[in-house]
Design a protein around this motif. Structure first.
Motif, PDB file in Angstrom:
ATOM      1  N   MET A 527      -7.459  14.422 -26.421  1.00 49.12           N
ATOM      2  CA  MET A 527      -7.057  13.877 -25.126  1.00 49.12           C
ATOM      3  C   MET A 527      -7.854  14.460 -23.968  1.00 49.12           C
ATOM      4  O   MET A 527      -8.014  13.820 -22.936  1.00 49.12           O
ATOM      5  N   ILE A 528      -8.346  15.682 -24.127  1.00 51.54           N
ATOM      6  CA  ILE A 528      -9.113  16.272 -23.024  1.00 51.54           C
ATOM      7  C   ILE A 528     -10.613  16.301 -23.309  1.00 51.54           C
ATOM      8  O   ILE A 528     -11.380  16.819 -22.506  1.00 51.54           O
ATOM      9  N   ASN A 529     -11.019  15.721 -24.454  1.00 50.97           N
ATOM     10  CA  ASN A 529     -12.438  15.664 -24.793  1.00 50.97           C
ATOM     11  C   ASN A 529     -13.081  17.020 -24.567  1.00 50.97           C
ATOM     12  O   ASN A 529     -14.060  17.168 -23.843  1.00 50.97           O
ATOM     13  N   GLY A 530     -12.501  18.040 -25.197  1.00 51.56           N
ATOM     14  CA  GLY A 530     -12.746  19.402 -24.760  1.00 51.56           C
ATOM     15  C   GLY A 530     -13.922  20.168 -25.287  1.00 51.56           C
ATOM     16  O   GLY A 530     -14.194  21.252 -24.807  1.00 51.56           O
ATOM     17  N   HIS A 531     -14.690  19.675 -26.289  1.00 52.44           N
ATOM     18  CA  HIS A 531     -15.799  20.446 -26.852  1.00 52.44           C
ATOM     19  C   HIS A 531     -15.312  21.828 -27.303  1.00 52.44           C
ATOM     20  O   HIS A 531     -15.922  22.850 -26.989  1.00 52.44           O
ATOM     21  N   GLU A 532     -14.226  21.854 -28.054  1.00 50.20           N
ATOM     22  CA  GLU A 532     -13.626  23.138 -28.438  1.00 50.20           C
ATOM     23  C   GLU A 532     -14.422  23.794 -29.567  1.00 50.20           C
ATOM     24  O   GLU A 532     -15.129  23.129 -30.324  1.00 50.20           O
ATOM     25  N   PHE A 533     -14.288  25.108 -29.685  1.00 53.77           N
ATOM     26  CA  PHE A 533     -14.943  25.824 -30.775  1.00 53.77           C
ATOM     27  C   PHE A 533     -14.216  27.143 -31.013  1.00 53.77           C
ATOM     28  O   PHE A 533     -13.464  27.639 -30.173  1.00 53.77           O
ATOM     29  N   ALA A 534     -14.449  27.710 -32.154  1.00 55.27           N
ATOM     30  CA  ALA A 534     -13.954  29.049 -32.493  1.00 55.27           C
ATOM     31  C   ALA A 534     -14.973  29.642 -33.459  1.00 55.27           C
ATOM     32  O   ALA A 534     -15.219  29.069 -34.527  1.00 55.27           O
ATOM     33  N   VAL A 535     -15.577  30.746 -33.080  1.00 54.90           N
ATOM     34  CA  VAL A 535     -16.613  31.349 -33.921  1.00 54.90           C
ATOM     35  C   VAL A 535     -16.356  32.841 -34.081  1.00 54.90           C
ATOM     36  O   VAL A 535     -15.769  33.484 -33.202  1.00 54.90           O
ATOM     37  N   THR A 536     -16.809  33.362 -35.189  1.00 51.20           N
ATOM     38  CA  THR A 536     -16.811  34.805 -35.382  1.00 51.20           C
ATOM     39  C   THR A 536     -18.121  35.320 -34.810  1.00 51.20           C
ATOM     40  O   THR A 536     -19.199  34.954 -35.280  1.00 51.20           O
ATOM     41  N   ALA A 537     -18.020  36.156 -33.785  1.00 49.27           N
ATOM     42  CA  ALA A 537     -19.216  36.535 -33.032  1.00 49.27           C
ATOM     43  C   ALA A 537     -19.883  37.769 -33.577  1.00 49.27           C
ATOM     44  O   ALA A 537     -21.078  37.965 -33.428  1.00 49.27           O
ATOM     45  N   GLY A 538     -19.146  38.665 -34.166  1.00 46.30           N
ATOM     46  CA  GLY A 538     -19.778  39.897 -34.643  1.00 46.30           C
ATOM     47  C   GLY A 538     -18.761  40.859 -35.181  1.00 46.30           C
ATOM     48  O   GLY A 538     -17.556  40.650 -35.119  1.00 46.30           O
ATOM     49  N   SER A 539     -19.222  41.921 -35.770  1.00 48.32           N
ATOM     50  CA  SER A 539     -18.348  42.958 -36.306  1.00 48.32           C
ATOM     51  C   SER A 539     -19.061  44.274 -36.173  1.00 48.32           C
ATOM     52  O   SER A 539     -20.223  44.349 -35.811  1.00 48.32           O
ATOM     53  N   ASN A 540     -18.360  45.342 -36.448  1.00 53.68           N
ATOM     54  CA  ASN A 540     -19.006  46.643 -36.366  1.00 53.68           C
ATOM     55  C   ASN A 540     -18.464  47.545 -37.457  1.00 53.68           C
ATOM     56  O   ASN A 540     -17.488  47.245 -38.120  1.00 53.68           O
ATOM     57  N   GLY A 541     -19.081  48.664 -37.600  1.00 50.37           N
ATOM     58  CA  GLY A 541     -18.691  49.577 -38.664  1.00 50.37           C
ATOM     59  C   GLY A 541     -17.820  50.706 -38.202  1.00 50.37           C
ATOM     60  O   GLY A 541     -17.757  51.747 -38.845  1.00 50.37           O
ATOM     61  N   SER A 542     -17.136  50.543 -37.085  1.00 50.10           N
ATOM     62  CA  SER A 542     -16.298  51.613 -36.562  1.00 50.10           C
ATOM     63  C   SER A 542     -15.006  51.716 -37.358  1.00 50.10           C
ATOM     64  O   SER A 542     -14.697  50.893 -38.201  1.00 50.10           O
ATOM     65  N   ASP A 543     -14.216  52.734 -37.035  1.00 54.00           N
ATOM     66  CA  ASP A 543     -13.001  52.969 -37.812  1.00 54.00           C
ATOM     67  C   ASP A 543     -11.978  51.878 -37.564  1.00 54.00           C
ATOM     68  O   ASP A 543     -11.951  51.243 -36.519  1.00 54.00           O
ATOM     69  N   PRO A 544     -11.077  51.631 -38.531  1.00 54.80           N
ATOM     70  CA  PRO A 544     -10.099  50.543 -38.420  1.00 54.80           C
ATOM     71  C   PRO A 544      -9.205  50.680 -37.203  1.00 54.80           C
ATOM     72  O   PRO A 544      -8.828  49.696 -36.607  1.00 54.80           O
TER      73      PRO A 544
END
Length: 608
Positions: A527-544
């Motif tokens: 309805m809003i012609n929104g060009h939506e997206f969801a991406v995983t951008a990055g990660s790191n090796g730091s502690d949980p």
């Protein structure tokens, strides 16, 4: 936006680093022109500059005199001139005139032009065409982000909205992308990036950003275009901070209160942020609740002062050294906010504020449209500028009537204003015999028709606005309740609009974060012609544990501006997020702070 939070809330990143980086770069650029120099500053850069480097700092780096750019002959006698400007053709042309005027009389000076936040090709081309490209040096001051508070950051680019959504000029999208890349470099890497809108291409700056093994400070990012939700900024604000902005105009987090507020013959500039204890407690409150709080605050202060009676000398000494200064400061701030509240109450009463709110609520609900139009016509005749949104569109006769009366009151120069409002879909004229259902059906068919290709920006806006009623029903933006909304006990995001409306922008963010994506919202995005997206951008090796804290800090970036209402209470009411064992915090980044008056200003022809 800052307010009291739970003890287990994650700590916000230190955004003062952004100020230090901007200040250090500016000092470096000034030092590239050694010796005494005069600095010419574009008007809309003066307030942001004052938050970064005050006059004392500039003087320490051999800035002799400061001038505001006024597009007329200069009076400076300095042999070195430095210009701190936005990349605007008009201002660059003025600099060319200054340099050529000096050359005409045989006056030799050194010139440096610092573009903020970046220089555009068109500006450099003009310098070359005017024959002064060899007489000036140019640089960029990459001042992208100004922290206004602990959790509010602004790009201070109000022109983003008009240039991008009305003119189709996407040059500022690159600037927003650079700002996001800077945040990603300093406080990332981000885990997930969600977004909706055509400007969401700035996500490429995150994907292309440097990936480092470090502990992230911010986990998730949400990017949202302003034209996805143009209804919310047109609604009258009723939270305290929003009203202060509407009436007194907050600039770079600072407001100037006049004599009617200060109860003296002088005006006073006041910083409005979480350091102001009185303001921080009322900034997100509905205005009807503010006077009660201020009265209680005054009684508490008086009680604190009264403690002095009965103190011995040692206790009095401790009181004076540890408490009195703070009490006096709080008393001064309390007096200012009481004065501001009284001034706002008088102005809003004079402006038929309650009637205006009633009209807005009726339009949002789709009821009593004829009465709403009569209200607007009356105020047009009284030359009171209003900006309303008609979710259902206007019948041709009503559209023609409002247009004729508006032009008669304000002049034919505003024909372009109507054209601009129509282009954005803020004024929709129904075709004869066309119902809302027919319009929604037609729009929906075209949006879904892959063979139709890209819709024009104007038709995209029409699609979104024509579908507002359907969106409202689907997301429950206009809560239905048989009982009156109790403003003393906020129960949802509608609180910021007196229980009448939940901001579409905030509702979208809530839904996506709860679902961890757009799954289940396909009908809404259609309805809003929104060009939506969801991406995983990055990660790191730091502690949980570090990753866990970062995941509970969500950065929301508004491309095209947002209101103080949108960044106040809505963030408290992400129901599922805040009912979990973890507590979340939000950081808002916006291209500028906006409101209904500024949206309308951006629609006006620059020459009108």
């Amino acid at each position: 936006m800052a307010h009291s939070v739970r003890r287990d809330a994650p700590e916000l990143p230190d955004f003062s680093l952004l100020k230090r980086l901007a200040r250090d770069q500016l000092i470096y650029l000034l030092e590239q022109l050694p010796g005494k120099k005069d600095l010419f500053i574009e008007a809309d850069l003066m307030s942001p500059l004052d938050r970064i480097a005050n006059v004392t700092t500039l003087k320490e780096h051999e800035v002799d005199k400061l001038y505001k750019v006024e597009h007329k002959s200069i009076v400076s006698t300095s042999d070195q001139l430095c210009f701190l400007i936005r990349p605007r053709i008009q201002t660059v042309k003025w600099i060319c005139d200054v340099v050529n005027a000096d050359k005409a009389v045989g006056k030799f000076r050194r010139y440096k032009v610092i573009f903020c936040p970046q220089k555009f090709y068109a500006c450099e081309t003009l310098l070359e065409e005017q024959g002064i490209i060899g007489d000036v040096t140019t640089d960029e001051w990459s001042f992208y982000l100004l922290p206004l508070d602990d959790d509010i950051i602004s790009l201070e680019l109000p022109e983003f909205f008009r240039d991008n959504f009305l003119e189709g000029d996407q040059r500022w999208v690159r600037t927003a992308g650079s700002a996001l890349h800077l945040l990603h470099s300093l406080y990332g890497p981000f885990s997930k990036v969600y977004g909706i809108g055509r400007c969401s291409k700035v996500k490429q700056q995150v994907k292309e950003g440097e990936q480092r093994v470090r502990q992230a400070d911010i986990g998730n990012v949400f990017l949202i275009d302003r034209d996805v939700d143009l209804v919310t900024p047109l609604c009258s604000q009723v939270v305290y901070e929003g009203l202060v902005d509407d009436i007194f105009r907050i600039k770079c987090g600072c407001v100037e209160f006049g004599p009617d507020v200060t109860s003296s013959d002088k005006s006073m500039k006041v910083m409005l942020n979480s350091q102001d204890k009185v303001f921080n407690e009322i900034r997100n409150e509905h205005f009807s609740q503010v006077f009660g709080f201020l009265s209680q605050k005054a009684r508490n202060l008086q009680t604190a002062y009264d403690k002095r009676s009965g103190m011995d000398i040692k206790q009095m000494k401790t009181f004076v050294s540890e408490e009195l200064k703070g009490l006096k400061k709080e008393h001064r701030l309390l007096s200012l906010h009481i004065g501001a509240s009284e001034s706002m109450m008088k102005k809003k009463t004079k402006q038929d504020f309650q009637e205006m709110l009633k009209t807005e609520h009726s339009l949002l609900e789709g009821f009593e449209i004829r009465e709403c139009i009569s209200f607007i016509e009356e105020h047009i005749n009284r030359q009171v500028i209003l900006c309303f949104f008609f979710p259902l569109g206007l019948l041709p006769k009503d559209y023609r009537s409002l247009k004729a009366q508006y032009l008669q009151s304000y002049g034919v120069d505003h024909l372009l204003t109507f054209s601009n409002l129509k282009q954005l879909g803020l004024l929709v004229e129904q075709q004869p015999g066309e119902t809302l259902t027919v319009m929604e059906s037609r729009v929906g068919k075209l949006v879904n028709d892959k063979t139709a290709g890209k819709l024009t920006d104007a038709f995209s806006s029409l699609a979104k606005k024509s579908n507002f009623r359907a969106l409202s029903r689907r997301l429950n933006l206009v809560p239905k309740s048989d009982e009156e909304y109790d403003l003393r006990v906020p129960r949802d995001m509608a609180y910021i609009f007196s229980g009448a409306y939940i901001p579409l922008s905030c509702k979208l963010i809530e839904q996506v974060l709860e679902r961890d994506g757009w799954t289940g919202l396909e009908e809404v995005t259609r309805m809003i012609n929104g060009h939506e997206f969801a991406v995983t951008a990055g990660s790191n090796g730091s502690d949980p544990r570090g990753r866990s804290d970062a995941q509970r800090i969500i950065l929301v970036m508004f491309l095209g501006g947002c209101t103080y209402s949108e960044i106040s209470h809505p963030w408290l009411f992400f129901i599922k997020l805040h009912q979990t064992t973890a507590c979340y915090k939000f950081v808002v980044v916006t291209t500028a702070i906006t409101n209904s008056a500024r949206v309308l200003e951006s629609m006006l022809d620059n020459h009108a």
